[in-house]
Write a protein that holds these residues in place. Structure first.
Motif, PDB file in Angstrom:
ATOM      1  N   TYR A 190      -2.499   3.211   1.994  1.00 32.47           N
ATOM      2  CA  TYR A 190      -2.736   3.237   3.429  1.00 32.47           C
ATOM      3  C   TYR A 190      -3.444   1.957   3.877  1.00 32.47           C
ATOM      4  O   TYR A 190      -3.101   1.367   4.905  1.00 32.47           O
TER       5      TYR A 190
ATOM      6  N   ARG B 264       4.027   9.628   4.392  1.00 32.85           N
ATOM      7  CA  ARG B 264       4.275   8.283   4.915  1.00 32.85           C
ATOM      8  C   ARG B 264       4.155   7.219   3.833  1.00 32.85           C
ATOM      9  O   ARG B 264       4.277   6.033   4.121  1.00 32.85           O
TER      10      ARG B 264
ATOM     11  N   GLU C  71      -7.637   4.706  11.930  1.00 37.23           N
ATOM     12  CA  GLU C  71      -6.988   4.806  13.225  1.00 37.23           C
ATOM     13  C   GLU C  71      -7.570   5.954  14.039  1.00 37.23           C
ATOM     14  O   GLU C  71      -8.307   6.782  13.517  1.00 37.23           O
TER      15      GLU C  71
ATOM     16  N   ALA D  86      -0.949  -0.833   4.122  1.00 37.44           N
ATOM     17  CA  ALA D  86      -0.111  -0.751   5.325  1.00 37.44           C
ATOM     18  C   ALA D  86      -0.901  -1.151   6.569  1.00 37.44           C
ATOM     19  O   ALA D  86      -0.404  -1.863   7.442  1.00 37.44           O
ATOM     20  N   LEU D  87      -2.142  -0.698   6.618  1.00 40.43           N
ATOM     21  CA  LEU D  87      -2.998  -1.006   7.764  1.00 40.43           C
ATOM     22  C   LEU D  87      -3.197  -2.523   7.891  1.00 40.43           C
ATOM     23  O   LEU D  87      -3.075  -3.096   8.968  1.00 40.43           O
ATOM     24  N   LEU D  88      -3.485  -3.172   6.763  1.00 39.35           N
ATOM     25  CA  LEU D  88      -3.689  -4.623   6.780  1.00 39.35           C
ATOM     26  C   LEU D  88      -2.424  -5.348   7.199  1.00 39.35           C
ATOM     27  O   LEU D  88      -2.463  -6.315   7.962  1.00 39.35           O
TER      28      LEU D  88
ATOM     29  N   THR E 277      -0.837   0.706  13.366  1.00 39.71           N
ATOM     30  CA  THR E 277       0.419   1.047  12.681  1.00 39.71           C
ATOM     31  C   THR E 277       1.470   1.508  13.696  1.00 39.71           C
ATOM     32  O   THR E 277       2.656   1.234  13.543  1.00 39.71           O
TER      33      THR E 277
ATOM     34  N   ALA F 240       2.741  -1.578  15.466  1.00 38.69           N
ATOM     35  CA  ALA F 240       3.742  -2.268  14.656  1.00 38.69           C
ATOM     36  C   ALA F 240       5.118  -1.631  14.865  1.00 38.69           C
ATOM     37  O   ALA F 240       6.124  -2.332  15.000  1.00 38.69           O
ATOM     38  N   GLN F 241       5.173  -0.306  14.937  1.00 36.70           N
ATOM     39  CA  GLN F 241       6.455   0.387  15.171  1.00 36.70           C
ATOM     40  C   GLN F 241       7.049  -0.023  16.515  1.00 36.70           C
ATOM     41  O   GLN F 241       8.246  -0.315  16.614  1.00 36.70           O
TER      42      GLN F 241
ATOM     43  N   LEU G 237       4.956   1.867   8.827  1.00 36.65           N
ATOM     44  CA  LEU G 237       4.852   3.265   8.406  1.00 36.65           C
ATOM     45  C   LEU G 237       5.734   4.128   9.282  1.00 36.65           C
ATOM     46  O   LEU G 237       5.812   3.919  10.484  1.00 36.65           O
TER      47      LEU G 237
ATOM     48  N   ASP H 283      -2.669   2.654  18.076  1.00 32.98           N
ATOM     49  CA  ASP H 283      -3.216   2.190  16.811  1.00 32.98           C
ATOM     50  C   ASP H 283      -2.349   1.088  16.227  1.00 32.98           C
ATOM     51  O   ASP H 283      -1.170   0.982  16.566  1.00 32.98           O
TER      52      ASP H 283
ATOM     53  N   ALA I 219      -0.173  -4.343   9.134  1.00 33.66           N
ATOM     54  CA  ALA I 219       0.222  -4.058  10.520  1.00 33.66           C
ATOM     55  C   ALA I 219      -0.521  -4.914  11.526  1.00 33.66           C
ATOM     56  O   ALA I 219      -0.129  -4.990  12.684  1.00 33.66           O
TER      57      ALA I 219
END
Ligand SMILES: Nc1ncnc2c1ncn2[C@@H]1O[C@H](COP(=O)(O)OP(=O)(O)OP(=O)(O)O)[C@@H](O)[C@H]1O
Ligand SMILES: Nc1ncnc2c1ncn2[C@@H]1O[C@H](COP(=O)(O)OP(=O)(O)O)[C@@H](O)[C@H]1O
Ligand code: SF4
Ligand code: SF4
Ligand SMILES: [Mg+2]
Ligand SMILES: [Mg+2]
Lengths: 361, 344
Positions: free
Chosen positions: B261, B302, B55, B264-266, A213, A216-217, B283, A211, B268
């Motif tokens: 959330y 988170r 997700e 953060a999603l945008l 996020t 990104a990690q 996150l 996913d 990423a």
């Protein structure tokens, strides 16, 4: 002729001596239905401390290039031509051509996981289901360093898991890969790959199954590890966003060939190859008003057994030059003169007759 | 196209739940539930596109399947405005009377490789729904299939071929032709371009945009890819751990999100432009296990804006003055970062 052109590429490559030079690499698959030219004359350099992004659509030969470098091309595939030179750190001997080494010989074994490590898209397939994550890392460490005791290797495995940001590493070291979430599993895979301090990490679609996020990690992790260890990264992906964010240099592949090679900013600011231009226009963006149609490329990537003659992009190219592009293969040549010029394989930039070779296949 | 508040509501989902039992032990006793979809409510107006984003594992597919009764919902209602002008609750219709509804609500799948029967030719695949719904004449069916193939950008001569002879993008076109055969009013598309290459993805997205205008289609578009969603939707619903955490006009959700959330999603999403330095919010940790959701706001472990109350209080979806909904205690006081949209 081809080889001479390849040497030119080596001389114009950017900056200090590269760590890996790939020249005119051809890896073909000899199947019942015909010969697939999966990789068909690929050239590029990888430099220490830098990231080379390899981008292209499905089937263009990214993974086969990676497998060729590690000499793990499966039958009926075979490297039929070209060289892959691994250069030792300065003053430590001569470069070796991996193509000339025995696939399963001791030299190649030492290089796999030692000098060059690989991270795959699907970490599940790289971990054994019957051994714990820790045991696999320990085994890899001891395979490359016989003097390492089990206890020391275990400490090092825990250290590696901590380094890639796995919480409670002392416990996770005894777990199995299937017990970890997708993101943690990819981190463990990276820990396994880095266990022997490789100089080159090849990451083949390392975040495609994740996913955003989690992606990104993992991207942050790769950046941090590269800064800490100075290793080279060859990052294979079809995601141009990931390329923009991670790569220093980019090689764009189409049907088994590098069609453009440039520093990342240049590639995005002024793409030179018609395919690169079209590809960049067709990416969906967050920075448009809602409900915008996208630019498209006519047609689809041809079936590998139906490889077009001449420039492989010609049937889809809006600016193809009739009489030339369908019958001659353009070479990858520098444009401009600076220390690290972009390389492009297109007759618009290098008119036919000026370094191009006749169609040979 | 901004939301047209005058357009009638075609699909109205209220309090939709889908729980999967977790069984354990010798007697397979139910020891808990996976709350895959938990109290989901939204509506879609005629001719608009509502995107459902989030997700993997957040419950998008399960929501889509429950709406179409491909999975029996645990609770909730799904009201659908039929062509005849009556409103039916899909969840309470007897199974036998679902067939006429199916004409009007069609599904496009993510995986063009497994969603087409390999033993059927294109003529059979696309003609089958026509036959099932009473088009007996073979020549009439063939004429229809021909027109549909042309419309989705495939050559009618391909009619006699089997799906294995086609690429991923071409199979997705076949799936679209099949879904369109019965002239549905609602198309539910579950990740229809996720398995495709960039250049092919662009072609299919454009096709979906064109078909919507031409046939007055309404889309429920399920995707995890925010950039793709931006190119297609009028409104966006963001899901997290089985619940909707934000719904609003697409341009508002993207430029001024109201849930942390979404922000953060945008942030990423990797930008295809090396000159832009994104202020990325990374996150910590993973999406929670839907079998063991955190108390209070499910996002609190988170969330960088979490306060004590977030750990204990149930948070409802609440609207701002413009009707933009968010499930966050602090939605009104926070100023969250979105993406900049160039003015054209
Ligand atoms: N074992 C094999 N036998 C025959 N052909 C193969 C084999 N492995 C790969 N190929 C062919 O080689 C070409 C390049 O494949 P490769 O896996 O390198 O693509 P890729 O760029 O990594 O694509 P993707 O983005 O889908 O991973 C394709 O045409 C593929 O069909
Ligand atoms: N048949 C099933 N049995 C048990 N759990 C399921 C089933 N289908 C989905 N789930 C669970 O429900 C949650 C939501 O899944 P899904 O709707 O497929 O998510 P998405 O489409 O958003 O990726 C996940 O935790 C998934 O594991
Ligand atoms: S060589 Fe010709 S066909 Fe190939 S990209 Fe250049 S102009 Fe197009
Ligand atoms: S309710 Fe609290 S934890 Fe949840 S999103 Fe809002 S600030 Fe964060
Ligand atoms: Mg690959
Ligand atoms: Mg899904």
């Amino acid at each position: 002729m081809t080889r001479m052109v390849a040497e030119d590429v080596a001389r114009t490559g950017s900056g200090p001596a590269p760590l890996l030079t790939v020249r005119d690499l051809c890896t073909w698959y000899f199947s019942n239905e015909g010969v697939v030219h999966a990789v068909d004359g690929v050239n590029f350099d990888v430099h220490a401390g830098r990231t080379l992004g390899i981008v292209g659509e499905s089937g263009c030969g990214k993974s086969v290039t990676a497998r060729s470098i590690l000499r793990i091309v499966e039958k009926p595939g075979r490297i039929v031509r070209g060289s892959i030179h691994l250069h030792p750190p300065a003053g430590q001997g001569e470069p070796r051509d991996l193509v000339q080494l025995r696939e399963d010989g001791p030299e190649m074994r030492a290089i796999q996981g030692g000098d060059i490590a690989l991270v795959f898209q699907e970490p599940m397939t790289s971990f054994s289901p019957v051994h714990t994550v820790g045991n696999q890392i320990i085994e890899t460490i001891r395979l490359h360093d016989r003097s390492m005791t089990k206890a020391l290797a275990r400490d090092r495995a825990i250290e590696m898991l901590q380094m890639v940001g796995i919480p409670r590493a002392e416990r996770r070291v005894d777990e199995f890969a299937y017990q970890l979430s997708g993101g943690l599993r990819q981190r463990a895979m990276i820990a396994l790959a880095l266990a022997c301090n490789p100089r080159l990490l090849i990451a083949d679609e390392p975040t495609t199954a994740l996913d955003v996020t989690t992606q990104a990690q993992i991207l942050e992790l790769l950046k941090r590890l590269q800064a800490e260890r100075g290793m080279a990264i060859m990052l294979i992906t079809h995601n141009l966003g990931v390329i923009a964010e991670m790569a220093d240099d980019v090689a764009v592949m189409y049907l088994g060939r590098v069609v453009e090679h440039a520093p990342v900013r240049e590639l995005f600011r002024s793409p030179q190859h018609p395919y690169t231009r079209a590809l960049l226009r067709s990416i969906p963006s967050l920075h448009v008003p809602p409900r915008q149609a996208l630019a498209t490329i006519e047609g689809t990537v041809p079936h590998p057994l139906n490889r077009p003659s001449g420039c492989p992009f010609h049937p889809r190219c809006e600016v193809a030059i009739a009489g030339t592009c369908e019958s001659h293969v353009p070479d990858l040549l520098p444009i401009g003169t600076g220390p690290a010029p972009a390389l492009v394989s297109c007759f618009l930039h290098h008119p036919f007759g000026d370094g191009a070779r006749q169609e040979t296949n | 196209m901004a939301e047209d508040p005058a357009a009638p509501v075609l699909l109205d989902v209220a309090g939709l739940k889908k729980y999967f039992p977790i069984r354990q032990g010798l007697f397979r006793r139910v020891v808990g539930h996976v709350k895959a979809v938990d109290d989901v409510s939204f509506f879609v107006r005629k001719r608009e596109t509502l995107a459902l984003v989030g997700e993997s594992g957040c419950g998008k597919t399960t929501t889509a399947r429950a709406i179409l009764r491909a999975a029996e919902p645990t609770a909730g209602t799904v009201k659908f405005l039929t062509r005849s002008g009556s409103v039916v609750d899909v969840t309470s219709e007897p199974r036998a009377s679902l067939r006429p509804l199916r004409r009007e609500m069609q599904l496009i799948f993510q995986d063009p490789w497994s969603s087409l029967n390999p033993r059927m030719t294109l003529l059979d695949l696309i003609g089958e729904p026509l036959l099932v719904h009473g088009m007996r004449s073979a020549s009439e069916r063939q004429g229809q299939v021909e027109a549909l193939l042309k419309r989705v950008g495939l050559r009618p001569e391909y009619m006699g071929r089997y799906p294995h002879a086609f690429s991923g993008g071409q199979r997705q076109r076949i799936g679209i032709a099949r879904a369109l055969a019965l002239r549905p009013s609602l198309l539910v598309a579950d990740e229809p371009v996720s398995a495709l290459d960039v250049s092919v993805q662009a072609q299919i997205l454009n096709l979906l945009l064109e078909l919507q205008l031409e046939f007055g289609l309404t889309y429920l578009f399920v995707s995890h890819d925010l950039a793709v969603v931006k190119h297609l939707s009028d409104r966006v619903a963001v899901m997290y751990a089985g619940r909707i955490v934000e719904i609003g006009q697409a341009d508002r959700v993207f430029s001024a999100p109201r849930h942390p959330y979404t922000e953060a999603l945008l942030s990423a999403v990797p930008e295809p432009n090396p000159e832009w330095k994104t202020r990325r919010i990374v996150l910590e940790g993973d999406v929670p296990d839907p079998a063991h959701l955190p108390t209070g706001c499910a996002f609190h472990p988170r969330c960088r804006y979490a306060i004590d109350r977030c750990r204990t209080e149930e948070v409802p979806l609440a609207a701002d003055a413009s009707g933009h909904l968010a499930r966050c205690i602090r939605a009104d006081e926070l100023t969250l970062a979105g993406v900049a949209t160039p003015v054209v």
